[in-house]
Design an enzyme around this catalytic site. Sequence first.
Site, PDB file in Angstrom:
ATOM      1  N   ASP A 366      -1.196  -2.567  -2.143  1.00 48.30           N
ATOM      2  CA  ASP A 366      -1.666  -2.654  -0.764  1.00 48.30           C
ATOM      3  C   ASP A 366      -0.496  -2.406   0.195  1.00 48.30           C
ATOM      4  O   ASP A 366       0.602  -2.920   0.002  1.00 48.30           O
ATOM      5  CB  ASP A 366      -2.256  -4.047  -0.534  1.00 48.30           C
ATOM      6  CG  ASP A 366      -2.789  -4.223   0.864  1.00 48.30           C
ATOM      7  OD1 ASP A 366      -3.739  -3.512   1.235  1.00 48.30           O
ATOM      8  OD2 ASP A 366      -2.239  -5.070   1.602  1.00 48.30           O
ATOM      9  N   GLU A 403      -1.106   2.588  -1.547  1.00 47.18           N
ATOM     10  CA  GLU A 403      -1.669   2.846  -0.229  1.00 47.18           C
ATOM     11  C   GLU A 403      -0.476   3.262   0.615  1.00 47.18           C
ATOM     12  O   GLU A 403       0.333   2.423   1.027  1.00 47.18           O
ATOM     13  CB  GLU A 403      -2.334   1.589   0.325  1.00 47.18           C
ATOM     14  CG  GLU A 403      -3.015   1.814   1.656  1.00 47.18           C
ATOM     15  CD  GLU A 403      -3.639   0.544   2.216  1.00 47.18           C
ATOM     16  OE1 GLU A 403      -4.717   0.637   2.836  1.00 47.18           O
ATOM     17  OE2 GLU A 403      -3.054  -0.545   2.035  1.00 47.18           O
TER      18      GLU A 403
END
Length: 722
Positions: A366, A403
Amino acid sequence: MTSLATAPITTTLGGYPLEPTGTALRRWSGSSHPFGASVTESGVNFALYSANATAVTLLLFNSPEDADPVRVIELDSQKNHSFNIWHVFIEGARHGMGYAYRVDGPHEPWNGHRFDPEKVLIDPYAKANNLSRWKRGDACFPGDNLHTSMRSVIIDIDDYDWEGDRPLQTPMAQSVIYEMHVGGFTKSPTSGVKNPGTFLGLIEKIPYLKQLGVTAVELLPPLCFDHTDVLREHDGKKLVNYWGYSTVGYFAPHQAYCVSNNDGQHIKEFRDMVKALHKAGIEVILDVVFNHTDEGNHQGPTFCFKGIDNSTYYYLTGVDGSREFYYDYTGCGNTFNCNHPVGEKLILDSLRFWVEEMHVDGFRFDEGSVLSRGESGAPMEHPPVIWAIELDDVLAKSKVIAEAWDAAGLYQIGYFPGARWAEWNGKYRDAIRGFVKGDPGLISEVASRITGSSDLYQWHREEPVNSINFITAHDGFTLYDLTAYNEKHNWANGEGNNDGINDNVSWNCGVEGETEDQWINDLRARQVKNFATIMMISMGVPMIVAGDEFKRSQGGNNNTYCHDNEINWFNWDKINSPDSQEMIRFWSKLIEKRLKFKNHFSGRYFAGKTNRFNISDIHWHGPVVNQPGWNDPQARCLAFTLGDTADDTDGTNNIHVMMNMYWDAIDFEIPQFEGLNWYRTIDTSLRSPEDIVDYDQQVKINDGRYVVTGRSIVVLFSRETT
């Protein structure tokens, strides 16, 4: 509880003996490595890093749920302290006991130090954490919070029968990833599982995943987080941390996804899930959040890193050179100091643990761009933690997915450090959304995205598998909602509809929200099939979001982070409806066809090769053969031919695709090749089961033309003439 062992110890740990104290739990100096609580036959070794602490106290609880510790052990600054590591061996300590720390040192926020000996702290390396007594507010303000603190749990991780299981190592080029939430997948009463909302509940639905055909599940953060944190109340509902993107423990499965109240069983239940998925041929990818922690900013709770060594673990800033506050590159209050040697070690140790001890197959990071920031906060050309993950022997065959952006504006798609890191390709998402919506002038970019985004990756010797192709993710509209809403509808979040992204590149097909207009509903279903088809004919690695395969809707809410309720839960009654089963069938057959024609998705860029039928590996067209219309600003159509150039091709693996995102039907020419006939296998404008058919049901195309309905896609497969 049974009495604790009191037999004398005959050997020392790490060669650092210390005279025993007391009779029930005897203390020895212990070893500085490994970090965390390590179980042996005679007791447990504890090791905690803190460069700036002046005193460390270990609290031991017979049970992690007990109000008071059974022993309070003040570590000796000479005998229990090696360089920056505090350590102690407790003879007689055992699996299942609770433990925590109090850490003292300077309380000088302006210098980055926030030590508070009244706060009870969990171990960053704990394999389980118990939140049964936890009150978040008590950790945010001064005062002793012993009776309302989290507790770490001593876990013996060696007692498990893996039955020969190992990570599956499915090639990236043959992967189809299914992003899902462990709890929401089965938490609804409609799921009918014995253990809803848990790792074991997921096991009960593995036949569904097998039917769909995905090769990997990507689990929204399944590591320990604070699910008790009530963010606000709205319309009588408590809104909580549902997604789990605020990690509490980096080595512990999330307790709320476990059936047993016995913390010692949590690792077993997670392993049971992994083993069962592997037996079904499905990999397990974990969504991990190393960019920030759940301690938030200077007003947030103190329960771990902040109280152990704040200046080591976080990026700090302030006025006139002070370090009182937290850099917030993440939008979550703080930023973890990933490229400090100690932060890097924790990340590597955590990843190795999940691979070696828990058999997971990969990780999605993330806000991964945070991992590229140095200790000053600036992006680094060669960030140590990213390259350490890239080159680590233990992690070498694990999937690593970034990401490639963060909340502070660092955007690294196509530029993320490292070589084998795959990236969530946000440019793929935006281009395909716009094309299917009907925006003109996108065909050149769409062509690049479908063929593996060579403009993003090939320039520094990366490959199509570096691109994770997705159209939706957990944050944003569902695939169906992209076809049903022009605007976000986030009122249920209690933030005045001000949260969530405003530009969704969506089109409601003529009516905002649900409608009984059958023409619109048919168009929406066709648009979903168009999205699905493009994704499965694209080079790169497709990722679909759980529920998109049956047109799951969130009512236009594009930021459902706080809803542990029906907005996010799977409705298995809907899944079993005829309409949903038709869509699931379409997705399943699409995935089956993609995996069958793996030569086209081998993970290499097209090289201009031609097969024995004189078909090149790719050739572009528009409605007219060999005229794609790259320079037409109004173009909404694109066609292409994929030639199977493998040496053993038999004429059945060539593909021709015609995409018409214009609103009216268009007559497409079809290229002709001597010795081959074309057969229709997909037409998204047709009703099930004609929309996608098996080999023996394919329809022969008897001339060189095909009328492609407006807003639809047609796929042809070749066969050798007989």
